[in-house]
Design a protein around this motif. Sequence first.
Motif, mmCIF file in Angstrom:
data_model
loop_
_atom_site.group_PDB
_atom_site.id
_atom_site.type_symbol
_atom_site.label_atom_id
_atom_site.label_comp_id
_atom_site.label_asym_id
_atom_site.label_seq_id
_atom_site.Cartn_x
_atom_site.Cartn_y
_atom_site.Cartn_z
ATOM 1 N N ILE A 172 0.825 -1.213 0.000
ATOM 2 C CA ILE A 172 0.000 0.000 0.000
ATOM 3 C C ILE A 172 0.859 1.264 0.000
ATOM 4 O O ILE A 172 0.446 2.311 -0.513
ATOM 5 N N ILE A 173 2.089 1.169 0.559
ATOM 6 C CA ILE A 173 2.988 2.328 0.540
ATOM 7 C C ILE A 173 3.602 2.510 -0.848
ATOM 8 O O ILE A 173 3.652 3.626 -1.390
ATOM 9 N N SER A 174 4.052 1.423 -1.458
ATOM 10 C CA SER A 174 4.710 1.526 -2.766
ATOM 11 C C SER A 174 3.730 1.901 -3.870
ATOM 12 O O SER A 174 4.080 2.627 -4.801
ATOM 13 N N GLN A 175 2.475 1.434 -3.770
ATOM 14 C CA GLN A 175 1.477 1.735 -4.790
ATOM 15 C C GLN A 175 0.600 2.948 -4.431
ATOM 16 O O GLN A 175 -0.303 3.294 -5.200
ATOM 17 N N LYS A 176 0.842 3.547 -3.256
ATOM 18 C CA LYS A 176 0.137 4.762 -2.814
ATOM 19 C C LYS A 176 -1.379 4.562 -2.828
ATOM 20 O O LYS A 176 -2.141 5.293 -3.478
ATOM 21 N N ILE A 177 -1.815 3.548 -2.096
ATOM 22 C CA ILE A 177 -3.236 3.190 -2.042
ATOM 23 C C ILE A 177 -3.845 3.785 -0.771
ATOM 24 O O ILE A 177 -3.328 3.554 0.329
ATOM 25 N N PRO A 178 -4.937 4.540 -0.890
ATOM 26 C CA PRO A 178 -5.648 5.010 0.313
ATOM 27 C C PRO A 178 -6.439 3.851 0.938
ATOM 28 O O PRO A 178 -7.630 3.679 0.682
ATOM 29 N N ILE A 217 10.988 2.564 1.765
ATOM 30 C CA ILE A 217 9.629 2.009 1.741
ATOM 31 C C ILE A 217 9.366 1.200 3.005
ATOM 32 O O ILE A 217 8.290 1.278 3.602
ATOM 33 N N GLN A 246 8.738 3.671 5.803
ATOM 34 C CA GLN A 246 7.406 4.273 5.720
ATOM 35 C C GLN A 246 6.302 3.276 6.081
ATOM 36 O O GLN A 246 5.311 3.639 6.718
ATOM 37 N N TRP A 303 3.731 3.789 9.033
ATOM 38 C CA TRP A 303 2.286 3.764 8.783
ATOM 39 C C TRP A 303 1.597 2.796 9.735
ATOM 40 O O TRP A 303 0.512 3.077 10.256
ATOM 41 N N GLY A 307 -3.070 -2.210 -7.821
ATOM 42 C CA GLY A 307 -3.597 -1.024 -7.166
ATOM 43 C C GLY A 307 -5.040 -1.124 -6.738
ATOM 44 O O GLY A 307 -5.630 -0.119 -6.326
#
Length: 262
Positions: free
Chosen positions: A38-44, A83, A86, A90, A158
């Motif tokens: 979720i961090i690498s693909q920037k998923i909310p 990553i 982060q 998170w 994603g």
Amino acid sequence: MRHGRLKAARKTLDFFRLASGIIPPYEILLDGTFLVAIISQKIPIQERLHRTLQHQKFSINVMRSTLVELDTLSKQNTPRKEIFQQARQWGLDHSDNIIESDISDDHTTQEEHLSVAGGQMVLLIKSRPSFFVCTQDETLLNIARQLGKSPIMRVSRGVLILENPSKASTRRVSSEERAKWSIEGRVKEHETKLIDCVKDCQEKEHQLTQSGCKKTSRRKPKAKGPNPLSCKRSRRASKEDSDETKKKRKRRRRNSLNDQVN
């Protein structure tokens, strides 16, 4: 999220509600691979979870061993060092509960080729199947599918996907239903004896009726003559009829000429 994916998620939630008794507020368990994804693909992820779970309440849980594993990976000189940092941060900031688990099963980790955090996660799923298992590890996914007691979530291109019930879970539910509705489970001993007596009496009556009645052989219908409308007329008959009609016509003409002469 598309309508078809929402409909499938609703069916899956209903299945596990009836099969395993999993009801809101849901407990979501994230592992290290899922946090990294979720961090690498920037998923909310919180927004996606809210939609997938039909706007029900939920809590995010992370194991302490998962955070320790991410911390050790972030200290190594790897291209994905930031990553890992982060993802760990998170998990610390957004998780509602950090589960402390010092139990480790070396046999499980060695046999399934899992890390220490993965082995502890398997033990937690076995003891508390009410968690939604969120992971990207294929070995952990296969173990959760074989257990068939917990819902599974993963990220694909994603998109957050709530998997359909596995074959093991459907097989388990069907076997439980069969045991629930079997005759041995719902009928007492004296009732089974009465049912057996009634069946024996019915069989005896059926045998008596069969011995008393004689078998009557049905007559086979004999073949009747051919249908005259469907048969073709012979050529000779058709020629004779045509000659007769010609003769009749000639006679009529001669008679008419004789009348005119007279």
